[in-house]
Design an enzyme around this catalytic site. Structure first.
Site, PDB file in Angstrom:
ATOM      1  N   TYR A  40     -15.862  -5.767  -1.622  1.00  0.00           N
ATOM      2  CA  TYR A  40     -16.658  -5.425  -0.444  1.00  0.00           C
ATOM      3  C   TYR A  40     -18.083  -5.036  -0.828  1.00  0.00           C
ATOM      4  CZ  TYR A  40     -11.980  -5.101   1.677  1.00  0.00           C
ATOM      5  OH  TYR A  40     -10.705  -5.358   2.100  1.00  0.00           O
ATOM      6  N   GLU A  85       0.808  -1.214   0.000  1.00  0.00           N
ATOM      7  CA  GLU A  85       0.000   0.000   0.000  1.00  0.00           C
ATOM      8  C   GLU A  85       0.848   1.273   0.000  1.00  0.00           C
ATOM      9  OE1 GLU A  85      -2.461  -0.781   3.455  1.00  0.00           O
ATOM     10  OE2 GLU A  85      -4.034  -1.619   2.165  1.00  0.00           O
ATOM     11  N   GLN A 102      -9.667 -16.299  -6.762  1.00  0.00           N
ATOM     12  CA  GLN A 102     -10.134 -17.652  -6.468  1.00  0.00           C
ATOM     13  C   GLN A 102     -11.120 -17.698  -5.304  1.00  0.00           C
ATOM     14  OE1 GLN A 102      -7.124 -20.703  -6.469  1.00  0.00           O
ATOM     15  NE2 GLN A 102      -5.857 -19.554  -7.899  1.00  0.00           N
ATOM     16  N   GLY A 103     -11.640 -16.547  -4.880  1.00  0.00           N
ATOM     17  CA  GLY A 103     -12.666 -16.518  -3.841  1.00  0.00           C
ATOM     18  C   GLY A 103     -12.144 -16.550  -2.419  1.00  0.00           C
ATOM     19  N   ILE A 104     -10.843 -16.427  -2.235  1.00  0.00           N
ATOM     20  CA  ILE A 104     -10.275 -16.517  -0.892  1.00  0.00           C
ATOM     21  C   ILE A 104     -10.663 -15.308  -0.052  1.00  0.00           C
ATOM     22  CG2 ILE A 104      -8.103 -16.541   0.402  1.00  0.00           C
ATOM     23  CD1 ILE A 104      -7.046 -18.411  -1.846  1.00  0.00           C
ATOM     24  N   GLY A 105     -10.644 -14.101  -0.643  1.00  0.00           N
ATOM     25  CA  GLY A 105     -11.061 -12.906   0.086  1.00  0.00           C
ATOM     26  C   GLY A 105     -12.491 -13.025   0.579  1.00  0.00           C
ATOM     27  N   ASN A 158      -7.513   1.020  -4.412  1.00  0.00           N
ATOM     28  CA  ASN A 158      -7.639  -0.438  -4.418  1.00  0.00           C
ATOM     29  C   ASN A 158      -9.043  -0.827  -4.906  1.00  0.00           C
ATOM     30  OD1 ASN A 158      -7.534  -3.190  -3.991  1.00  0.00           O
ATOM     31  ND2 ASN A 158      -6.497  -3.012  -2.013  1.00  0.00           N
ATOM     32  N   LYS A 159      -9.243  -0.657  -6.195  1.00  0.00           N
ATOM     33  CA  LYS A 159     -10.569  -0.875  -6.791  1.00  0.00           C
ATOM     34  C   LYS A 159     -11.030  -2.329  -6.666  1.00  0.00           C
ATOM     35  CE  LYS A 159     -10.630   3.403  -8.111  1.00  0.00           C
ATOM     36  NZ  LYS A 159     -11.115   4.378  -7.187  1.00  0.00           N
ATOM     37  N   GLU A 197     -22.743   7.994   3.614  1.00  0.00           N
ATOM     38  CA  GLU A 197     -22.981   8.874   4.749  1.00  0.00           C
ATOM     39  C   GLU A 197     -21.979  10.022   4.849  1.00  0.00           C
ATOM     40  OE1 GLU A 197     -23.140   6.431   8.255  1.00  0.00           O
ATOM     41  OE2 GLU A 197     -24.643   5.096   7.390  1.00  0.00           O
TER      42      GLU A 197
END
Length: 136
Positions: A106, A28, A69-72, A99-100, A118
Site C-alpha cells: 500500500y 487473519e 506477481q503484481g496481482i494485488g 501484515n507487513k 495523522e
C-alpha cells in the site's frame, strides 16, 4: 504466471464472496468476527440502495500460489479506477499491523498510513455496545 480478471460482482457471486471473507478471516485469525450472511451480502450489495460496490478478481492459479506477481497492485489500481469513475475522492484500506507485505504494498503504491501520518485509530461498535447506545 498467474492471470487475473477483475469484474463487477453479480448477485450470484455472494456465496463465493462470503467464502472468501471467511477464508481471509481465518488467515487473519479473526474467524469469530465474521457475522454476515449471504442474504445480507445480497441485500447490502444488490438491493434497492446498495451499501457497497464489489469487484471480483478471478485469479488462476489460486491467490496463494500467485503471491509476488503484481496481482494485488492490479486489484488496487482497478479499485482506484472505479472509485474515480464513481466520483469518489478517496478509498481506504484496513490492514492488521502484522501484515507487513500488505502495508509495504500500500505504501509503495502511494497510500498514506493514517495511523502514522495523522494518528487515526479505527474503532468499531457492535453487539451489546450498539444495543446499549441505541437504548435497545
Amino acid at each position: 504466471m498467474a492471470s487475473v480478471s477483475i469484474r463487477e460482482a453479480k448477485e450470484g457471486d455472494c456465496g463465493s464472496i462470503l467464502r472468501l471473507i471467511r477464508e481471509l478471516a481465518e488467515y487473519e485469525k479473526l474467524s469469530d468476527q465474521v457475522k454476515i450472511s449471504e442474504e445480507a451480502l445480497i441485500a447490502d450489495g444488490f438491493g434497492e440502495n446498495p451499501f457497497y460496490h464489489c469487484l471480483v478478481a478471478e485469479i488462476l492459479p489460486t491467490p496463494m500460489e500467485s503471491q509476488g506477481q503484481g496481482i494485488g497492485t492490479k486489484i488496487i489500481r482497478k479499485v482506484a479506477e472505479v472509485a474515480l469513475d464513481k466520483g469518489c475522492t478517496q478509498f481506504r484500506l484496513t490492514v492488521l499491523d502484522w501484515n507487513k507485505n500488505a502495508i509495504g504494498l500500500y505504501k509503495s503504491l502511494g497510500a498514506q498510513d493514517l495511523t502514522e501520518a495523522e494518528g487515526w485509530h479505527s474503532f468499531r461498535f457492535e453487539g451489546e455496545a450498539m444495543r446499549e447506545l441505541a437504548g435497545k
